[in-house]
Design an enzyme around this catalytic site. Structure first.
Site, PDB file in Angstrom:
ATOM      1  N   ASN A   1       0.852  -1.199   0.000  1.00  0.00           N
ATOM      2  CA  ASN A   1       0.000   0.000   0.000  1.00  0.00           C
ATOM      3  C   ASN A   1       0.882   1.241   0.000  1.00  0.00           C
ATOM      4  O   ASN A   1       2.102   1.154  -0.002  1.00  0.00           O
ATOM      5  CB  ASN A   1      -0.947  -0.029   1.209  1.00  0.00           C
ATOM      6  CG  ASN A   1      -0.188  -0.083   2.513  1.00  0.00           C
ATOM      7  OD1 ASN A   1       0.551   0.818   2.860  1.00  0.00           O
ATOM      8  ND2 ASN A   1      -0.346  -1.183   3.248  1.00  0.00           N
TER       9      ASN A   1
ATOM     10  N   ASP B   1      -3.212  -9.924  13.522  1.00  0.00           N
ATOM     11  CA  ASP B   1      -3.378  -8.522  13.930  1.00  0.00           C
ATOM     12  C   ASP B   1      -2.337  -8.236  15.017  1.00  0.00           C
ATOM     13  O   ASP B   1      -2.465  -8.701  16.161  1.00  0.00           O
ATOM     14  CB  ASP B   1      -4.802  -8.283  14.436  1.00  0.00           C
ATOM     15  CG  ASP B   1      -5.042  -6.793  14.671  1.00  0.00           C
ATOM     16  OD1 ASP B   1      -4.162  -6.111  15.232  1.00  0.00           O
ATOM     17  OD2 ASP B   1      -6.120  -6.308  14.272  1.00  0.00           O
ATOM     18  N   ILE B   2      -1.323  -7.498  14.648  1.00  0.00           N
ATOM     19  CA  ILE B   2      -0.178  -7.288  15.547  1.00  0.00           C
ATOM     20  C   ILE B   2      -0.608  -6.483  16.774  1.00  0.00           C
ATOM     21  O   ILE B   2      -0.280  -6.838  17.916  1.00  0.00           O
ATOM     22  CB  ILE B   2       0.965  -6.567  14.795  1.00  0.00           C
ATOM     23  CG1 ILE B   2       1.367  -7.387  13.557  1.00  0.00           C
ATOM     24  CG2 ILE B   2       2.165  -6.346  15.713  1.00  0.00           C
ATOM     25  CD1 ILE B   2       2.231  -6.634  12.568  1.00  0.00           C
TER      26      ILE B   2
ATOM     27  N   PHE C   1      -3.348   3.224  15.242  1.00  0.00           N
ATOM     28  CA  PHE C   1      -3.657   4.258  14.256  1.00  0.00           C
ATOM     29  C   PHE C   1      -4.800   3.763  13.388  1.00  0.00           C
ATOM     30  O   PHE C   1      -4.890   2.562  13.094  1.00  0.00           O
ATOM     31  CB  PHE C   1      -2.423   4.564  13.390  1.00  0.00           C
ATOM     32  CG  PHE C   1      -1.617   5.711  13.940  1.00  0.00           C
ATOM     33  CD1 PHE C   1      -0.973   5.603  15.153  1.00  0.00           C
ATOM     34  CD2 PHE C   1      -1.525   6.909  13.228  1.00  0.00           C
ATOM     35  CE1 PHE C   1      -0.252   6.661  15.678  1.00  0.00           C
ATOM     36  CE2 PHE C   1      -0.798   7.975  13.740  1.00  0.00           C
ATOM     37  CZ  PHE C   1      -0.164   7.865  14.966  1.00  0.00           C
TER      38      PHE C   1
ATOM     39  N   LYS D   1      -9.854  -3.766  19.211  1.00  0.00           N
ATOM     40  CA  LYS D   1      -8.457  -4.125  19.467  1.00  0.00           C
ATOM     41  C   LYS D   1      -8.111  -4.017  20.959  1.00  0.00           C
ATOM     42  O   LYS D   1      -6.987  -4.306  21.351  1.00  0.00           O
ATOM     43  CB  LYS D   1      -7.531  -3.261  18.617  1.00  0.00           C
ATOM     44  CG  LYS D   1      -7.913  -3.296  17.132  1.00  0.00           C
ATOM     45  CD  LYS D   1      -6.759  -3.115  16.191  1.00  0.00           C
ATOM     46  CE  LYS D   1      -7.246  -3.209  14.748  1.00  0.00           C
ATOM     47  NZ  LYS D   1      -6.198  -3.511  13.781  1.00  0.00           N
TER      48      LYS D   1
ATOM     49  N   LYS E   1       8.311 -16.866 -10.752  1.00  0.00           N
ATOM     50  CA  LYS E   1       7.481 -15.811 -11.326  1.00  0.00           C
ATOM     51  C   LYS E   1       6.320 -16.432 -12.110  1.00  0.00           C
ATOM     52  O   LYS E   1       6.532 -17.349 -12.909  1.00  0.00           O
ATOM     53  CB  LYS E   1       8.343 -14.946 -12.247  1.00  0.00           C
ATOM     54  CG  LYS E   1       7.619 -13.749 -12.794  1.00  0.00           C
ATOM     55  CD  LYS E   1       8.519 -12.948 -13.717  1.00  0.00           C
ATOM     56  CE  LYS E   1       7.692 -11.884 -14.422  1.00  0.00           C
ATOM     57  NZ  LYS E   1       8.433 -11.263 -15.515  1.00  0.00           N
TER      58      LYS E   1
END
Ligand code: CTP
Length: 406
Positions: free
Chosen positions: A216, A314-315, A331, A349, A295
């Site tokens: 991203n 999910d850290i 965040f 969370k 590839k």
């Protein structure tokens, strides 16, 4: 950096002693002035053999002082006036000889005289050594540097690398931008002194095959700014970074990773040893279930390949669920309904604080607007550059640590 004028209102006495690194003092003067400081240059006779006062007067906009007998001050006491006006005295370069003079308290030329005459509790002395590696390593110099520290001076560097003499080793003066940043950090309030912070930053890269992947647009700038701000505030900082093109903030421990799983595996064993965990990373929620060893080729096929995806750990949630969990800050980068999503993340969370921002509007930019969301409500940190916001967040964290159980 300089647009922020981090040294606005600071008056710096920049002292040059003799050494080839005097050539860097010209650039350093510019950097300090650009950062908003007023700079008064003072040179020893040996420094004048390497660079002229003309250059430094032009760059600082102030006549340079070179002699204790300078008759310009009305009271004829340059050493008193210069040292009383200063917010800090920075000796760059500091030669081996000049360091020895400081240690002995010598006062037979202006620069060492004004260092001795400074009000020691109010005017800090910072020293940036520059010398040949053998001179630096010599027991006499090491003894002097230890004594200088014991006398309250802050020693900046030196760095290792190529030396003017052709040798390679410790003793290079720090670069002008590094010295500017050291000075900026020096003046920051030590709100997180002794605290340990763990920070994730940047995107993750989830490999599809050896040449392609899912990632991203996160630049990592916000996380790196928080790492820098926390370090400036006296914290011990570990930064776990996805693939980004950013320099490591000074004195920050950096661990580079690629994928979400690697980020998870780097963070989890460290988390309990930290008092704060700030998760700024834009972690990919999904990864290809299988990574192709080679590839993927088109081979004339007209049908696009299909991928099965599997969920990444999910850290943040994993760290928050640890028995010895640090104070966790998440965040939320959203494209709409920021407050609502931030609040949902707070609950899902199980973290005490979520920092929200409108993702697409902030990715890669140097400024940002943040909103702090906790169980009691929300508060906006107005638009500013990311380092200023990071410093505001550091103040906020310092307050919250005071009141939290940890
Ligand atoms: N985060 C994390 N590990 C993940 C996903 C997210 O540690 N696998 C952290 C991020 O670093 C951030 C917070 O969780 O601090 C919110 O991330 P975000 O991706 O916005 O939230 P998600 O839980 O993935 O929710 P959604 O994608 O639905 O917005």
């Amino acid at each position: 950096m300089s647009e922020r004028q981090d040294l606005a209102g600071r008056h710096i006495v920049l002292g040059l002693s003799g050494g080839v690194a005097c050539y860097k003092a010209a650039e350093l003067t510019r950097e300090l002035v650009k950062a908003g400081a007023t700079v008064q240059v003072v040179m020893t006779e040996a420094a004048e053999a390497f660079i002229t006062p003309v250059t430094l007067q032009a760059l600082s906009g102030r006549p340079v002082y070179t002699s204790q007998w300078d008759a310009r001050p009305d009271n004829n006491m340059a050493h008193i006036n210069l040292s009383r006006e200063a917010d800090a005295i920075l000796i760059a370069p500091a030669s081996a000889d000049f360091i020895a003079r400081l240690v002995q308290g010598r006062a037979d030329e202006l620069l060492s005289l004004l260092c001795l005459a400074r009000p020691i509790e109010r005017v800090p002395l910072l020293v940036a050594p520059a010398m040949n590696r053998e001179m630096w390593a010599h027991p006499a110099t090491q003894r002097n540097v230890a004594q200088l520290r014991a006398d309250g001076a802050t020693v900046l560097g030196p760095a290792a690398g190529d030396q003017a003499c052709g040798e390679v080793g410790d003793g290079r003066m720090l670069e002008p931008a590094e010295l500017r940043d050291e000075l900026i950090a020096f003046f920051q309030p030590k709100l997180l002194a002794g605290r340990r912070l763990l920070i994730t930053a940047g995107p993750t890269f989830e490999a599809i095959d050896p040449v392609r992947g899912i990632t991203n647009h996160s630049s990592g700038k916000m996380g790196f700014a928080i790492a820098r701000a926390a370090q400036e505030a006296g914290a011990d900082v570990t930064l776990v970074a996805g693939p980004v093109h950013l320099p490591t903030p000074r004195h920050v421990r950096r661990i580079d990773v690629q994928s979400a799983q690697q980020m998870h595996d780097a963070v989890l064993p460290l988390a309990a040893r930290h008092e704060v965990f700030v998760a700024t990373a834009a972690v990919a929620d999904w990864r290809p279930a299988q990574m192709n060893a080679h590839k993927i080729k088109k081979d004339g096929k007209k049908v696009a390949p299909a991928f099965e995806l599997t969920e990444n750990p999910d850290i943040l949630a994993a760290v928050a669920a640890l028995p010895q969990a640090p104070y966790c800050v998440g965040f939320a980068a959203e494209s709409e309904h920021l407050l609502q999503h931030a609040r949902e993340k707070l609950l899902r969370k199980k973290v005490p604080l979520i920092v929200g921002n409108l993702g697409p509007a902030t990715f890669g930019r140097d400024d940002n607007t943040l909103v702090l969301v906790d169980a009691d409500g929300h508060r906006e940190l107005p638009t500013a550059d990311k380092l200023s916001l990071a410093r505001a967040l550091v103040c906020e964290l310092a307050e919250r640590l005071k009141t939290s159980a940890k």
